[in-house]
Design an enzyme around this catalytic site. Structure first.
Site, PDB file in Angstrom:
ATOM      1  N   LYS A 120       1.486   6.527 -26.088  1.00 17.69           N
ATOM      2  CA  LYS A 120       1.775   4.679 -27.171  1.00 17.69           C
ATOM      3  C   LYS A 120       0.553   4.475 -27.265  1.00 17.69           C
ATOM      4  O   LYS A 120       0.443   4.137 -28.447  1.00 17.69           O
ATOM      5  CB  LYS A 120       2.852   4.271 -26.505  1.00 17.69           C
ATOM      6  CG  LYS A 120       4.499   4.086 -26.555  1.00 17.69           C
ATOM      7  CD  LYS A 120       5.785   3.579 -25.872  1.00 17.69           C
ATOM      8  CE  LYS A 120       4.889   2.444 -24.818  1.00 17.69           C
ATOM      9  NZ  LYS A 120       5.324   3.163 -23.962  1.00 17.69           N
ATOM     10  N   THR A 121      -0.168   3.746 -26.274  1.00 23.17           N
ATOM     11  CA  THR A 121      -1.151   2.905 -26.940  1.00 23.17           C
ATOM     12  C   THR A 121      -2.262   3.954 -27.774  1.00 23.17           C
ATOM     13  O   THR A 121      -2.562   2.666 -28.461  1.00 23.17           O
ATOM     14  CB  THR A 121      -1.551   2.009 -25.754  1.00 23.17           C
ATOM     15  OG1 THR A 121      -0.798   1.358 -24.981  1.00 23.17           O
ATOM     16  CG2 THR A 121      -2.891   1.225 -26.022  1.00 23.17           C
ATOM     17  N   GLU A 164       3.567  -0.508 -31.868  1.00 22.67           N
ATOM     18  CA  GLU A 164       3.851   0.444 -30.221  1.00 22.67           C
ATOM     19  C   GLU A 164       5.253  -0.295 -29.761  1.00 22.67           C
ATOM     20  O   GLU A 164       5.341  -1.771 -30.128  1.00 22.67           O
ATOM     21  CB  GLU A 164       2.596  -0.335 -28.879  1.00 22.67           C
ATOM     22  CG  GLU A 164       3.030   0.630 -27.900  1.00 22.67           C
ATOM     23  CD  GLU A 164       2.371  -0.234 -27.073  1.00 22.67           C
ATOM     24  OE1 GLU A 164       1.962   0.403 -25.579  1.00 22.67           O
ATOM     25  OE2 GLU A 164       1.158  -0.169 -27.126  1.00 22.67           O
TER      26      GLU A 164
END
Length: 465
Positions: A120-121, A164
């Site tokens: 995600k990051t 995110e």
């Protein structure tokens, strides 16, 4: 922590130095809110917030909550017995979960939310950097810093907000994005999810929150993601774009070629081939970039322009971040703490390394170790040698019988060269003594193992290898 009020003109953040919390505090401060907060320790992030005029107390005490606080912002990591939270409840100050605060900040913007068990990051960062490079000035909130303290969030003048979306506590159910990315679906966060069925149900709820006429970008390769795609296929008004190497992918990855610490990627999009460079190693990062490409195109960004802009992304802190080199030994930092992430980063580094790959790994959470020790040990077998530290507890209390010895036993069973180091401060000297010119040392885990990188470099310089 389920109060409904969302008055954020003078919010007080408990644990303001955390990756997610600090980003929201920054955006609110830039938007003109009177932000205050507290954190357990001084950090670069705290200092960056102070430069924006945010008042930050060190330590947690009821007196830290300002008289004029309009709300208290908390994450799931804040316990109910926190003195500031208790004081807020006594004084009738509304308590807002960080996910509700983020949802409020995304209001009125074209929201793009990035979800998945891992990646995600990185993917959120790729979108933030590339959209900014195209002059679109997006707002964004990321769970890690791009290249400097405070770079995990930005209040932009553009209409796009990239965020995110965290599944760990189901907080991503609060968002209603125009475009959502789901990179993968695996069982993790064992304190909150007891089975894959619960995971699928949670991700289905998130997909159901996509705005009518919106787009889901989802992996065509990951088994869990494919299962989720089948489950949501009948949702009305949802456009599904699959990405990956699978033959039936909407956006198909034709090739990923390693070029040292970069990758050359070729995809097929709308019947035409498109090639671009990803400036970080590893197939998983290349696939993250393709998901970012598909999501940006869904928002109307021209594919060729976005592909070129994705090449501007040079990494995010703790995601295979080069910390330095001494005596011919590179030290790289990895946030990987789930076995899939660990294996992916080790495979990526293996392709880029000239010599041996040495790992110092810090397990994260007792519950995760209890469930995944065997798989963690198997992942460590991909390194030439590993040192395993004690478990970083984060928000959890110890579980009887659950220690890093479980991982060490599994690693040795898988044929790994692995040793235990219970004294955190002794690890840098141990790694420096192990390393030889041409080797690569990887500090790995989601806890404070990242702090060992600079000290390993100092020890290497002193030893001279």
């Amino acid at each position: 922590m389920n109060d409904a009020a969302h008055d954020l003109h003078a919010p007080h953040f408990i644990g303001i130095g955390g990756a997610g919390m600090s980003g929201l505090a920054k955006i609110l401060a830039v938007r003109g809110a009177k932000v205050s907060g507290s954190d357990s320790k001084e950090s670069e992030t705290v200092r960056a917030l102070r430069e924006l005029g945010v008042g930050v107390h060190l330590g947690h005490a009821a007196a830290n909550v300002p008289d004029g606080a309009s709300s208290i912002v908390v994450s799931s990591a804040i316990r109910e017995d926190n003195p500031e939270l208790a004081a807020a409840r006594e004084r009738g100050i509304p308590v807002v979960h960080r996910s509700d605060a983020l949802a409020a900040l995304m209001g009125g913007r074209r929201a793009l939310a990035v979800a998945g068990t891992h990646g995600k990051t990185t993917t959120t960062s790729m979108l933030a950097v590339s959209l900014a490079a195209l002059g679109l000035n997006p707002s964004y909130a990321i769970g890690g810093d791009l290249d400097a303290p405070g770079s995990n969030a930005h209040h932009g003048a553009g209409e796009i907000f990239v965020a995110e979306a965290d599944e760990s506590d189901r907080s991503f159910h609060k968002y209603a994005p125009e475009v959502a990315i789901i990179l993968n679906v695996e069982l993790d966060h064992h304190a909150n999810y007891a089975s894959m069925d619960e995971i699928y149900d949670s991700f289905e709820t998130f997909v159901g929150r996509i705005q009518p006429g919106g787009t889901l970008v989802v992996s065509a390769d990951h088994p869990g993601a494919r299962e989720l795609t089948a489950r949501v296929a009948g949702l009305p008004g949802l456009r599904v774009v699959t990405v990956g190497a699978a033959e039936d992918a909407t956006v198909r990855v034709l090739s990923v070629t390693a070029r040292g610490m970069t990758s050359e990627v070729v995809v097929e999009l709308d019947g035409a081939e498109l090639a671009f460079t990803v400036s970080v190693p590893g197939r998983h990062y290349a696939h993250n970039a393709v998901a970012a490409l598909a999501a940006g195109v869904a928002l109307g960004v021209p594919a060729a322009e976005l592909a070129t802009a994705l090449g501007r992304y040079t990494g995010v802190r703790r995601r295979l971040q080069l910390k330095g080199e001494e005596a011919g030994v590179q030290v790289i930092d990895s946030y990987a703490h789930h076995p899939t992430e660990m294996a992916a980063d080790l495979e990526a580094i293996r392709d880029a390394a000239q010599g041996r790959v040495l790992v110092v790994f810090q397990p994260h959470l007792f519950s995760r170790t209890q469930q995944l020790a065997e798989e963690m040990g198997q992942a460590l077998a991909l390194a030439d040698a590993s040192v395993v530290l004690d478990i970083y507890p984060a928000r959890e209390d110890p579980i009887p019988g659950v220690t890093s010895d479980l991982i060490i036993a599994a690693a040795r069973k898988a044929g790994a060269d692995v040793a235990a180091e219970h004294a955190f401060d002794a690890a840098p000297a141990l790694l420096a003594a192990m390393a030889k010119p041409g080797d690569l040392v990887l500090t790995m885990g989601a806890g404070d193992v990242t702090d060992l990188g600079p000290e390993i470099l100092r020890q290497l310089a002193a030893v001279g290898v």
